[in-house]
Write an enzyme that holds these catalytic residues in place. Structure first.
Site, PDB file in Angstrom:
ATOM      1  N   GLU B 136       0.704  -1.364   0.370  1.00 37.92           N
ATOM      2  CA  GLU B 136      -0.028  -0.283   0.210  1.00 37.92           C
ATOM      3  C   GLU B 136       0.455   0.990   0.121  1.00 37.92           C
ATOM      4  OE1 GLU B 136      -1.086  -2.384   1.845  1.00 37.92           O
ATOM      5  OE2 GLU B 136      -2.849  -3.039   1.284  1.00 37.92           O
ATOM      6  N   HIS B 205     -10.502  -5.282  10.459  1.00 38.00           N
ATOM      7  CA  HIS B 205     -10.510  -4.727   9.102  1.00 38.00           C
ATOM      8  C   HIS B 205     -12.243  -3.656   9.458  1.00 38.00           C
ATOM      9  CE1 HIS B 205      -8.071  -8.041   8.101  1.00 38.00           C
ATOM     10  NE2 HIS B 205      -8.963  -7.972   6.949  1.00 38.00           N
TER      11      HIS B 205
END
Lengths: 399, 400
Positions: B136, B205
């Site tokens: 990322e 998450h």
């Protein structure tokens, strides 16, 4: 350290004749030497051969010309003078915050410029004053920005670590160690996307070489065949930590594993030029390549670091005597009889005057207006009004 | 909860100035391909806004009360799910501008983990829909670097929480480069991804990054909640020259709604009036909008008339719409999914207090998620977010 061995081309005899002929001319033009007037080609061997990893190293013989050597000397003298002047300005508290000086490493910036075009992109970290100058920046812009004035290249809002020049594809100027490498790979991606036939040089230091995002970006660059060249300016110290204390494997040019690498004597401007030309050709065909420039900085990491607590003064003066890039070019010019010692000294005096004038002019430049605080936070959109925090009922446009 | 156009009949005669623009997906009925875009302001006046690049844009959101009469439109629109609306917006923008590209994990051949980018790789090729490795920090940085040269990447975080790994790139490079370069470089990226609580995905998450990103200067943040505003905001975000972070929600991807066939682009800085009312202003965004509307049904039965505004623009706040509402109702309830500490609600409370303190009859009430990592167990997860019953109670207390 051995001087570069001279293997002059067949025009050497004409160059000695030419130089005898040139001397009176140069004496006449000593105040304004037009570099383009003498441009005899010369081939010079680099002092140290290239070490390669996963590729064939380029030849040690570098094509150059007397004009180019002149320009190298002049630019390096300018950079050296500029950095030393910045040192004094910092001590005079005209430059605040961080100031990372590049003297000692000039050969990397100049050699790179000689090997590429302004269409190629360069992105570097915070030691960017000289790289900016090489990319076409002016001394006035540099000193104004360092002193936080409005005439600076970033209008006084960036500072020492944030020099940018869009027209000549210089993407900065970044304070966070290593963060510029993914950006550089992104620029390379855009070049591939738009089929520019240009490459991007992403510079970083030996300290940044241990950043994870570097390897992430390298992986993506190699996977997608991006024309990215990662250049490790290895000055052997990551701020106060020597490279052998920070990296298990200080052979930074090998760290790419599957990506080829080249180790270059970063104090030899001709070696840097050759390596960058080679890297550009390689990257356009085969994807990324890593260059490790073996270089050295005389100053400490920044102005708050004396630079002598983690290395001996003998080491610093030793490098200055034996490997100094400016002295190397001076010796080349003199030994090829392209210029005399006096002419070069005169050139240095001119350079000093230029730098002093730029500083004086920069000091006259004004501080940014308070309204500049709110400018350039957003780019104005398509005339859409925004409803920001305002104390009236009226809609406002984003600053 | 579908939002509909008002009074379109008079406006469809605006000149189709974009005959050369390449067009809309094959879902559109060809008879309606007029290429004209029109502006409808939320008070139903209509005029043309300034055009950029020869395009006219709808820049204001429109909403009606449920059940109110809608002027007959000749275009019934088409029905789709929210993730398809996002895809439509993305596809239209990619067709329109060759500089738009998508990068993210599994966006290409796999079609996107929530199918937002399904089939785009087949249509536009691997160079425009890029499958990145799991890096990322690097691919966000690369997107930003590419944007500096003029490309317009849409960076997808598979889950918003993963973008924490790229926080440095988003904060320093994305938000600040336009400023520190003195205006030389602009960063027209869109960073999007699903976040939020739901589906029992566990603590890591289920993050709500809007609270972490809200202080970064130089970025804009929007949150979509319906297929209509998802498509409009996606298009606006891509066209904007500023970095925009588009927050989607995992639970909202399968919402179905009828959206217009014509092209429309919404304003990034405007809030949406979901339900006009008189007694209390309820400010919300993303998934909590649906909890609020559910609570609103109960409240209406109990005799209250809440005004519900979906703020949509998380940075900057649309204080104009919010202010007008506060001046009308004098009571504010904020319902958000961020955590109590340092969330969007906290900033919004401060902004409203500072600006509209004289108009408030009662202190601002802010209902947020609990300051806990989101647990896995179903009942516990429900307890961490605000439930409609709590909203009803809060309104009742507020309106005493």
């Amino acid at each position: 350290m051995a001087l570069s061995r001279l293997a002059s081309s067949s025009s050497s005899s004409s160059s000695t004749v030419g130089s005898k002929f040139l001397k009176p001319l140069t004496a006449a033009f000593s105040l304004r030497r037009s570099i383009s007037s003498d441009s005899n080609p010369i081939t010079i061997e680099t002092s140290v051969p290239f070490t390669a990893h996963n590729c064939d190293p380029p030849s040690r013989s570098v094509e150059t010309s007397t004009a180019e050597l002149h320009s190298f000397f002049r630019q390096m003298a300018t950079m050296r003078r500029m950095e030393i002047a910045a040192d004094s300005l910092y001590k005079a508290k005209l430059i605040r915050g961080f100031c990372h000086l590049y003297d000692g490493q000039e050969a990397v910036a100049i050699g790179m410029e000689a090997g590429i075009t302004k269409k190629d992109a360069i992105i570097t970290a915070y030691r960017d004053h000289c790289t900016f100058l090489g990319r076409g920046g002016t001394l006035l812009e540099i000193f104004s920005e360092l002193m936080g004035r409005v005439d600076g290249c970033s209008k006084g809002k960036g500072g020492s670590m944030h020099f940018y020049r869009k027209e000549t594809n210089f993407y900065g100027g970044h304070g966070i160690v290593g963060a510029q490498v993914p950006l550089g790979c992104g620029v390379a991606f855009a070049q591939k996307y738009s089929k520019d036939e240009a490459v991007t040089f992403a510079l970083y230091g030996d300290g940044a070489a241990n950043q994870g995002q570097l390897f992430e970006a390298l992986n993506i660059a190699a996977l997608w065949d991006l024309p990215a060249i990662l250049v490790c300016e290895n000055n052997h110290y990551g701020m106060g930590t020597a490279e052998w204390r920070a990296a298990k494997s200080p052979a930074y040019y090998k760290r790419g594993d599957y990506v080829p690498g080249l180790k270059v004597d970063g104090m030899d401007v001709l070696a840097v030029k050759q390596a960058c030309k080679f890297a550009k050709e390689h990257a356009l065909k085969n994807g990324p390549i890593i260059l490790e420039m073996d270089t050295y900085r005389y100053h400490g990491h920044s102005m708050s670091d004396p630079g002598s607590t983690y290395r001996t003064r003998d080491e610093i003066s030793g490098v200055r005597q034996e490997r100094d890039p400016l002295e190397r070019v001076r010796k080349l010019l003199v030994s090829h009889e392209v210029a005399t010692e006096k002419e070069l000294k005169d050139m240095e005096k001119e350079v000093r005057k230029e730098v002093d004038e730029a500083i004086a002019k920069a000091k006259e430049s004004s501080m940014p207006d308070p309204s500049d605080l709110y400018k350039n936070i957003y780019v104005k959109g398509y005339g859409v009004e925004a409803f920001g925090v305002d104390r009236k009922e009226v809609r406002v446009t984003l600053p | 909860m579908a939002t509909l156009f008002q009074g379109l009949g008079a406006l469809t005669s605006l000149s189709p100035s974009n005959s050369k623009r390449s067009l809309l997906s094959s879902r559109r009925s060809l008879s309606e391909r007029k290429a004209g875009i029109f502006v409808v302001r939320s008070d139903a006046r209509a005029n043309q806004t300034g055009a950029r690049k020869h395009d006219l844009l709808i820049t204001n959101a429109v909403a009606t009360k449920e059940g109110s009469s809608v002027a007959s439109t000749s275009k019934p629109g088409h029905e789709l799910l929210l993730f398809e609306a996002l895809r439509e917006g993305l596809e239209e923008e990619m067709e329109r501008d060759p500089n738009v590209c998508v990068m993210g994990e599994d966006v290409g051949h796999y079609g996107g983990s929530y199918k937002v980018t399904k089939d785009l790789a087949n249509k536009f090729g691997d160079l425009r829909v890029l499958d990145t490795p799991i890096a990322e920090n690097a691919f966000t940085g690369m997107g930003i670097g590419a944007a500096m040269t003029g490309l317009r990447p849409v960076i997808e975080g598979m889950n918003m929480g993963f973008l924490l790994l790229a926080f440095n790139q988003i904060s320093n490079n994305c938000g600040m480069l336009h400023y520190t370069s003195g205006g030389q470089f602009k960063i027209p990226v869109v960073i999007r991804g699903p976040g939020g609580v739901g589906r029992q995905l566990g603590a890591e998450h289920s993050q709500r990054l809007e609270s972490y990103f809200q202080s970064i200067p130089g970025i804009q943040m929007v949150a979509c909640s319906t297929p209509y505003n998802a498509k409009g905001l996606m298009k606006a975000a891509i066209r904007s020259d500023n970095p925009v972070i588009l927050f989607e929600h995992v639970l909202l991807y399968n919402l179905k709604e009828r959206i217009p066939d014509e092209e429309y682009v919404l304003s990034l800085e405007e809030a949406e009036m979901v339900r006009p009312g008189e007694h209390v202003t309820i400010l919300t965004y993303s998934r909590m909008r649906y909890h609020v509307m559910q609570a609103a049904k109960t409240l209406v039965n109990k005799g209250y008339d809440p005004e519900v505004i979906d703020i949509r623009s998380l940075k900057p706040f649309d204080l104009h719409t919010i202010g007008n509402s506060v001046k009308k109702t004098h009571r504010v309830l904020i319902v958000e999914e961020c955590m109590r500490t340092g969330g969007i609600g906290a900033s919004l409370t401060a902004a409203i207090s500072e600006n509209f303190n004289d108009y408030l009859d009662a202190p601002i009430v802010c209902l947020s998620s609990q300051d806990v990592p989101t647990p896995y167990a179903g009942p516990l997860e429900e307890m961490t977010v605000v439930q409609p019953a709590q909203i009803v109670t809060a309104v009742e207390q507020l309106c005493q």
